[in-house]
Design a protein around this motif. Structure first.
Motif, short mmCIF file in Angstrom:
data_model
loop_
_atom_site.label_atom_id
_atom_site.label_comp_id
_atom_site.label_asym_id
_atom_site.label_seq_id
_atom_site.Cartn_x
_atom_site.Cartn_y
_atom_site.Cartn_z
N ALA A 1 -18.60 26.74 -50.32
CA ALA A 1 -19.45 25.63 -50.74
C ALA A 1 -18.90 24.30 -50.24
O ALA A 1 -19.64 23.42 -49.83
N LEU A 2 -17.58 24.17 -50.24
CA LEU A 2 -16.94 22.92 -49.83
C LEU A 2 -16.80 22.79 -48.32
O LEU A 2 -16.46 21.72 -47.82
N ALA A 3 -17.07 23.86 -47.59
CA ALA A 3 -16.90 23.83 -46.14
C ALA A 3 -17.93 22.92 -45.47
O ALA A 3 -17.67 22.38 -44.40
N ASP A 4 -19.07 22.73 -46.09
CA ASP A 4 -20.13 21.92 -45.48
C ASP A 4 -19.92 20.43 -45.81
O ASP A 4 -19.79 20.06 -46.98
N PRO A 5 -19.91 19.57 -44.80
CA PRO A 5 -19.68 18.14 -45.03
C PRO A 5 -20.77 17.49 -45.88
O PRO A 5 -20.47 16.57 -46.66
N THR A 6 -22.00 17.96 -45.80
CA THR A 6 -23.07 17.39 -46.62
C THR A 6 -22.81 17.69 -48.09
O THR A 6 -23.00 16.83 -48.95
N ARG A 7 -22.35 18.89 -48.38
CA ARG A 7 -22.06 19.24 -49.79
C ARG A 7 -20.89 18.42 -50.31
O ARG A 7 -20.88 18.01 -51.48
N ARG A 8 -19.91 18.16 -49.46
CA ARG A 8 -18.80 17.30 -49.89
C ARG A 8 -19.30 15.89 -50.19
O ARG A 8 -18.88 15.26 -51.16
N ARG A 9 -20.22 15.39 -49.37
CA ARG A 9 -20.79 14.06 -49.61
C ARG A 9 -21.60 14.05 -50.91
O ARG A 9 -21.57 13.07 -51.67
N ILE A 10 -22.32 15.13 -51.18
CA ILE A 10 -23.07 15.23 -52.44
C ILE A 10 -22.12 15.18 -53.62
O ILE A 10 -22.36 14.46 -54.60
N LEU A 11 -21.03 15.93 -53.54
CA LEU A 11 -20.04 15.90 -54.63
C LEU A 11 -19.50 14.49 -54.84
O LEU A 11 -19.35 14.04 -55.98
N GLN A 12 -19.20 13.81 -53.75
CA GLN A 12 -18.69 12.44 -53.86
C GLN A 12 -19.71 11.53 -54.53
O GLN A 12 -19.36 10.69 -55.36
N SER A 13 -20.99 11.71 -54.21
CA SER A 13 -22.04 10.91 -54.84
C SER A 13 -22.15 11.21 -56.33
O SER A 13 -22.35 10.30 -57.14
N LEU B 1 -27.41 21.63 -53.45
CA LEU B 1 -27.07 21.58 -54.88
C LEU B 1 -27.02 22.98 -55.48
O LEU B 1 -26.16 23.28 -56.31
N ARG B 2 -27.93 23.84 -55.07
CA ARG B 2 -27.95 25.22 -55.56
C ARG B 2 -26.64 25.93 -55.19
O ARG B 2 -26.04 26.64 -56.01
N ILE B 3 -26.17 25.73 -53.98
CA ILE B 3 -24.92 26.35 -53.54
C ILE B 3 -23.74 25.79 -54.34
O ILE B 3 -22.85 26.54 -54.77
N LEU B 4 -23.74 24.49 -54.58
CA LEU B 4 -22.68 23.88 -55.38
C LEU B 4 -22.71 24.38 -56.83
O LEU B 4 -21.67 24.59 -57.45
N GLU B 5 -23.92 24.59 -57.35
CA GLU B 5 -24.07 25.16 -58.69
C GLU B 5 -23.50 26.57 -58.76
O GLU B 5 -22.79 26.92 -59.70
N GLU B 6 -23.86 27.39 -57.77
CA GLU B 6 -23.38 28.78 -57.74
C GLU B 6 -21.86 28.83 -57.65
O GLU B 6 -21.25 29.76 -58.17
N ALA B 7 -21.26 27.85 -57.01
CA ALA B 7 -19.80 27.79 -56.91
C ALA B 7 -19.17 27.24 -58.18
O ALA B 7 -17.94 27.25 -58.32
N GLY B 8 -19.99 26.75 -59.10
CA GLY B 8 -19.48 26.22 -60.36
C GLY B 8 -18.97 24.80 -60.27
O GLY B 8 -18.31 24.32 -61.18
N LEU B 9 -19.27 24.11 -59.19
CA LEU B 9 -18.78 22.74 -59.01
C LEU B 9 -19.74 21.69 -59.57
O LEU B 9 -19.35 20.55 -59.82
#
Length: 104
Positions: free
Chosen positions: A4-16, A42-50
């Protein structure tokens, strides 16, 4: 979790989401991606529990899960300290070799 953290867009979403909880549409707008793309991330980040999601009227509001982020941070800190010890050992061995105190 690391996938989940490998994708730069998901990392940016987490930062936001650290700054404020938000929905997929607002996150997509802020990041210059579609609402659908943001929702998929967001669904992928949810599945990862983040990330967690709650309903607010018709909106699905997402926020980071502080406990899970802390767990990840602790894990990465432990790994980093292990690598630092290894690198310090390699540096010490290299310096000793240069001084001629160790033989190959």
């Amino acid at each position: 979790m690391f996938t989940a953290l490998a994708d730069p867009t998901r990392r940016r979403i987490l930062q936001s989401l650290v700054d404020r909880a938000d929905d997929a549409g607002a996150l997509g707008h802020d990041l210059g991606i579609s609402r659908q793309a943001a929702a998929k991330h967001l669904r992928i980040l949810e599945e990862a529990g983040l990330v967690t999601a709650t309903r607010s009227s018709r909106r699905r509001v997402h926020a980071t899960d502080p406990a899970r982020i802390r767990e990840l941070s602790d894990l990465l800190g432990t790994v980093a300290r292990g690598w630092e010890r290894r690198l310090e050992s390699i540096a010490a061995q290299s310096e000793a070799n240069e001084k001629g105190t160790l033989r190959p």
